[in-house]
Write an enzyme that holds these catalytic residues in place. Structure first.
Site, PDB file in Angstrom:
ATOM      1  N   THR A 132     -85.801   9.817  29.918  1.00 50.15           N
ATOM      2  CA  THR A 132     -84.654  10.221  29.092  1.00 50.15           C
ATOM      3  C   THR A 132     -84.697   9.577  27.710  1.00 50.15           C
ATOM      4  OG1 THR A 132     -82.263   9.877  28.912  1.00 50.15           O
ATOM      5  CG2 THR A 132     -83.417   8.341  30.280  1.00 50.15           C
ATOM      6  N   ASP A 133     -84.024  10.206  26.766  1.00 48.90           N
ATOM      7  CA  ASP A 133     -83.915   9.610  25.417  1.00 48.90           C
ATOM      8  C   ASP A 133     -82.965   8.402  25.417  1.00 48.90           C
ATOM      9  OD1 ASP A 133     -81.470  10.928  25.729  1.00 48.90           O
ATOM     10  OD2 ASP A 133     -81.547  11.967  23.791  1.00 48.90           O
ATOM     11  N   GLU A 134     -82.196   8.227  26.507  1.00 47.19           N
ATOM     12  CA  GLU A 134     -81.206   7.140  26.523  1.00 47.19           C
ATOM     13  C   GLU A 134     -81.860   5.762  26.503  1.00 47.19           C
ATOM     14  OE1 GLU A 134     -77.817   7.877  29.053  1.00 47.19           O
ATOM     15  OE2 GLU A 134     -78.142  10.036  28.978  1.00 47.19           O
ATOM     16  N   TYR A 157     -77.856   2.842  33.834  1.00 44.76           N
ATOM     17  CA  TYR A 157     -78.757   3.985  34.018  1.00 44.76           C
ATOM     18  C   TYR A 157     -79.947   3.890  33.068  1.00 44.76           C
ATOM     19  CZ  TYR A 157     -80.595   8.702  33.192  1.00 44.76           C
ATOM     20  OH  TYR A 157     -81.436   9.775  33.004  1.00 44.76           O
ATOM     21  N   LYS A 161     -84.016   3.359  33.771  1.00 45.13           N
ATOM     22  CA  LYS A 161     -85.046   4.317  33.341  1.00 45.13           C
ATOM     23  C   LYS A 161     -86.038   3.640  32.395  1.00 45.13           C
ATOM     24  CE  LYS A 161     -85.410   8.185  34.079  1.00 45.13           C
ATOM     25  NZ  LYS A 161     -86.085   8.944  35.187  1.00 45.13           N
TER      26      LYS A 161
HETATM   27  P1  NAD Z   1     -80.256  15.041  39.383  1.00 50.05           P
HETATM   28  O1  NAD Z   1     -79.353  13.882  39.636  1.00 50.05           O
HETATM   29  O2  NAD Z   1     -79.683  16.412  39.281  1.00 50.05           O
HETATM   30  O3  NAD Z   1     -81.374  15.112  40.531  1.00 50.05           O
HETATM   31  C1  NAD Z   1     -82.044  13.984  41.007  1.00 50.05           C
HETATM   32  C2  NAD Z   1     -82.747  14.369  42.303  1.00 50.05           C
HETATM   33  O4  NAD Z   1     -83.418  13.183  42.796  1.00 50.05           O
HETATM   34  C3  NAD Z   1     -81.795  14.819  43.419  1.00 50.05           C
HETATM   35  O5  NAD Z   1     -82.299  15.976  44.033  1.00 50.05           O
HETATM   36  C4  NAD Z   1     -81.760  13.651  44.380  1.00 50.05           C
HETATM   37  O6  NAD Z   1     -81.537  14.031  45.734  1.00 50.05           O
HETATM   38  C5  NAD Z   1     -83.157  13.057  44.191  1.00 50.05           C
HETATM   39  N1  NAD Z   1     -83.210  11.636  44.545  1.00 50.05           N
HETATM   40  C6  NAD Z   1     -82.346  10.655  44.158  1.00 50.05           C
HETATM   41  N2  NAD Z   1     -82.687   9.489  44.720  1.00 50.05           N
HETATM   42  C7  NAD Z   1     -83.811   9.714  45.453  1.00 50.05           C
HETATM   43  C8  NAD Z   1     -84.641   8.894  46.257  1.00 50.05           C
HETATM   44  N3  NAD Z   1     -84.380   7.595  46.414  1.00 50.05           N
HETATM   45  N4  NAD Z   1     -85.725   9.438  46.845  1.00 50.05           N
HETATM   46  C9  NAD Z   1     -85.998  10.771  46.699  1.00 50.05           C
HETATM   47  N5  NAD Z   1     -85.222  11.608  45.966  1.00 50.05           N
HETATM   48  C10 NAD Z   1     -84.140  11.080  45.349  1.00 50.05           C
HETATM   49  O7  NAD Z   1     -81.070  14.649  38.090  1.00 50.05           O
HETATM   50  P2  NAD Z   1     -81.599  15.568  36.886  1.00 50.05           P
HETATM   51  O8  NAD Z   1     -80.525  15.708  35.894  1.00 50.05           O
HETATM   52  O9  NAD Z   1     -82.252  16.775  37.446  1.00 50.05           O
HETATM   53  O10 NAD Z   1     -82.704  14.594  36.263  1.00 50.05           O
HETATM   54  C11 NAD Z   1     -84.042  14.623  36.737  1.00 50.05           C
HETATM   55  C12 NAD Z   1     -84.848  13.602  35.948  1.00 50.05           C
HETATM   56  O11 NAD Z   1     -84.810  13.915  34.568  1.00 50.05           O
HETATM   57  C13 NAD Z   1     -84.329  12.175  36.091  1.00 50.05           C
HETATM   58  O12 NAD Z   1     -85.424  11.313  36.174  1.00 50.05           O
HETATM   59  C14 NAD Z   1     -83.546  11.956  34.802  1.00 50.05           C
HETATM   60  O13 NAD Z   1     -83.542  10.585  34.447  1.00 50.05           O
HETATM   61  C15 NAD Z   1     -84.326  12.804  33.827  1.00 50.05           C
HETATM   62  N6  NAD Z   1     -83.564  13.340  32.691  1.00 50.05           N
HETATM   63  C16 NAD Z   1     -82.382  14.001  32.900  1.00 50.05           C
HETATM   64  C17 NAD Z   1     -81.696  14.545  31.804  1.00 50.05           C
HETATM   65  C18 NAD Z   1     -80.418  15.324  31.979  1.00 50.05           C
HETATM   66  O14 NAD Z   1     -79.783  15.695  30.986  1.00 50.05           O
HETATM   67  N7  NAD Z   1     -79.991  15.644  33.198  1.00 50.05           N
HETATM   68  C19 NAD Z   1     -82.204  14.384  30.516  1.00 50.05           C
HETATM   69  C20 NAD Z   1     -83.412  13.692  30.348  1.00 50.05           C
HETATM   70  C21 NAD Z   1     -84.087  13.185  31.444  1.00 50.05           C
HETATM   71  P1  TYD Z   2     -72.833  13.220  30.391  1.00 49.22           P
HETATM   72  O1  TYD Z   2     -72.942  14.690  30.693  1.00 49.22           O
HETATM   73  O2  TYD Z   2     -72.344  12.294  31.448  1.00 49.22           O
HETATM   74  O3  TYD Z   2     -74.287  12.765  29.863  1.00 49.22           O
HETATM   75  P2  TYD Z   2     -74.756  11.355  29.175  1.00 49.22           P
HETATM   76  O4  TYD Z   2     -73.686  10.351  29.334  1.00 49.22           O
HETATM   77  O5  TYD Z   2     -75.970  11.025  29.981  1.00 49.22           O
HETATM   78  O6  TYD Z   2     -75.049  11.691  27.749  1.00 49.22           O
HETATM   79  O7  TYD Z   2     -71.893  13.025  29.128  1.00 49.22           O
HETATM   80  C1  TYD Z   2     -72.156  13.674  27.900  1.00 49.22           C
HETATM   81  C2  TYD Z   2     -71.114  13.198  26.910  1.00 49.22           C
HETATM   82  O8  TYD Z   2     -69.810  13.669  27.313  1.00 49.22           O
HETATM   83  C3  TYD Z   2     -71.015  11.686  26.836  1.00 49.22           C
HETATM   84  O9  TYD Z   2     -70.737  11.297  25.475  1.00 49.22           O
HETATM   85  C4  TYD Z   2     -69.808  11.355  27.706  1.00 49.22           C
HETATM   86  C5  TYD Z   2     -68.914  12.568  27.529  1.00 49.22           C
HETATM   87  N1  TYD Z   2     -68.084  12.887  28.714  1.00 49.22           N
HETATM   88  C6  TYD Z   2     -66.687  12.987  28.585  1.00 49.22           C
HETATM   89  O10 TYD Z   2     -66.126  12.841  27.485  1.00 49.22           O
HETATM   90  N2  TYD Z   2     -65.956  13.258  29.706  1.00 49.22           N
HETATM   91  C7  TYD Z   2     -66.528  13.413  30.932  1.00 49.22           C
HETATM   92  O11 TYD Z   2     -65.807  13.638  31.922  1.00 49.22           O
HETATM   93  C8  TYD Z   2     -67.958  13.333  31.041  1.00 49.22           C
HETATM   94  C9  TYD Z   2     -68.647  13.509  32.368  1.00 49.22           C
HETATM   95  C10 TYD Z   2     -68.690  13.066  29.906  1.00 49.22           C
END
Ligand code: NAD
Ligand code: TYD
Length: 350
Positions: A132-134, A157, A161
């Site tokens: 992630t970019d975070e 988080y 990561k």
């Molecule tokens: P998500 O939470 O939707 O899915 C995570 C999956 O991992 C789930 O299916 C869960 O069951 C599985 N999982 C969790 N713990 C586990 C374990 N101990 N063993 C096996 N499986 C396990 O997450 P996502 O949003 O699809 O993100 C996927 C990846 O991409 C993550 O690594 C996240 O850090 C990264 N990412 C997400 C975003 C975003 O905006 N969602 C952006 C950038 C990077």
């Molecule tokens: P989120 O989808 O949780 O992603 P991330 O924190 O990983 O960027 O949140 C996106 C933005 O929206 C973040 O600035 C937090 C804000 N947010 C709210 O204001 N209310 C909410 O209920 C949630 C879930 C997020």
């Protein structure tokens, strides 16, 4: 010869899009989807491909080293795309340890297993870590995250990561393991669990529930359509250079409150409500502790070296996303029953 690819976290939001893409686009791949099926993992996300003979689901926990080692010994995978993670910042604030276990220990278990399984011959193998970019921290008004931006994670988080990214690179430096890391901005689209901003707010608007905006709502995120992320992962997995990092982003920054207003307008239209109806649900609540002000990715390297760019404008992606959630109420009802209700009432006292 068919290649065996392990995708971890394939029952989650982004993982399910990656699994579907790999199964549909690569007839010579056998895909293994390893997932623990936490609250965020849902096999309904993969209904359309679950009967494909080149798709295999493996239920398991990446924190269990013995199980992971056996899995690698049994299947001799050619590549790994690692997405399994605990992924929600708010949950990491209430339960950091779970994030350390899955995101750090789980990643190291996979690295160890890959190193052992591939030790005779690293050639042609790849451990691709999705991040992630975070990890780069929080930006001020100006500037973008580059691949060279120093790490400065600020939530449990992002700290977990960042740690996993460091381990992946350390395994390349120390053992020569073939690796690639990508760091992506906020994703949105179908199959995202409704605890993240966009699906949560679609769900709440649909049900006339308050829209809980943290702080003043002036936090900025860079949004990317999930299928564009999956396309970038596909490209990087096949064409990326060993040892490299690629930033992936939407070139699409929005302050939360502006995004929420656009979403409200789209929802009013889709639900045939009078303009302005959904905005009345906006409710400012106590800020998230340590809330990062702004994320914005510079994805120029990925564009210039591998030719990737987002395929959609944000307004188009948002409308597609809203349509998907409104047309998949059954999916939403399933994931918002049971444990979700407890999480919701603890997180938001509104
Ligand atoms: P998500 O939470 O939707 O899915 C995570 C999956 O991992 C789930 O299916 C869960 O069951 C599985 N999982 C969790 N713990 C586990 C374990 N101990 N063993 C096996 N499986 C396990 O997450 P996502 O949003 O699809 O993100 C996927 C990846 O991409 C993550 O690594 C996240 O850090 C990264 N990412 C997400 C975003 C975003 O905006 N969602 C952006 C950038 C990077
Ligand atoms: P989120 O989808 O949780 O992603 P991330 O924190 O990983 O960027 O949140 C996106 C933005 O929206 C973040 O600035 C937090 C804000 N947010 C709210 O204001 N209310 C909410 O209920 C949630 C879930 C997020």
């Amino acid at each position: 010869m068919a290649k065996k690819i392990l995708i971890t976290g394939g029952a989650g939001f982004i993982g399910s899009h990656v699994v579907r893409r790999m199964v549909n686009n690569y007839p010579d791949y056998i895909i293994y989807n390893l997932d623990k099926l936490t609250y965020a993992g849902n096999l309904e996300n993969l209904r359309d491909i679950e009967d494909n003979e080149r798709y295999n689901f493996v239920l398991g926990d990446i924190v269990d080293a013995g199980f992971i080692n056996e899995l690698f010994a049994k299947h001799s995978f050619d590549g790994v795309i690692h997405l399994a993670a605990e992924s929600h910042v708010d949950r990491s604030i209430t339960n950091p340890l779970e994030f350390i276990m899955t995101n750090v220990v789980g990643t190291v278990n996979l690295l160890n297993a890959a190193k052992e399984a591939w030790k005779e011959q690293y050639g042609g193998k790849l451990f691709y870590h999705v991040s992630t970019d975070e990890v780069y921290g929080s930006l001020g008004e100006e500037g973008l995250f580059q691949e060279t931006t120093p790490y400065d994670p600020r939530s449990p988080y992002s700290a977990s990561k960042a740690s996993s990214d460091h381990f992946v690179r350390a395994y390349e430096n120390t053992y020569g393991l073939p690796i690639i890391v990508s760091n992506c901005s906020n994703n949105y689209g179908s199959y995202q669990f409704p605890e993240k901003l966009i699906p949560l707010f679609i769900h709440n608007i649909r049900n006339n529930k308050p829209l809980p905006v943290y702080g003043d709502g002036k936090y900025t995120r860079d949004w990317l359509w999930v299928e564009d992320h999956a396309a970038a992962i596909d490209l990087i997995f096949h064409k990326g250079k060993n040892g490299e990092t690629y930033n992936i982003g939407g070139f699409n920054e929005w302050q939360n409150i502006d995004l929420i207003r656009v979403l409200c307008t789209v929802m009013d239209k889709k639900l045939n409500r009078a303009p302005g109806t959904s905005e009345q649900l906006i409710t400012y609540i106590k800020d998230r502790p340590g809330h990062d002000k702004r994320y914005a990715i510079d994805a120029t390297k990925l564009n210039q070296e591998l030719g990737w760019k987002p395929s959609l404008q944000f307004e188009e992606g948002l409308e597609k996303t809203v349509d998907w959630y409104l047309n998949n109420e059954e999916w939403l009802n399933h994931v918002t029953s049971g444990a979700y209700k407890n999480y919701y009432s603890k997180q938001y006292q509104i």
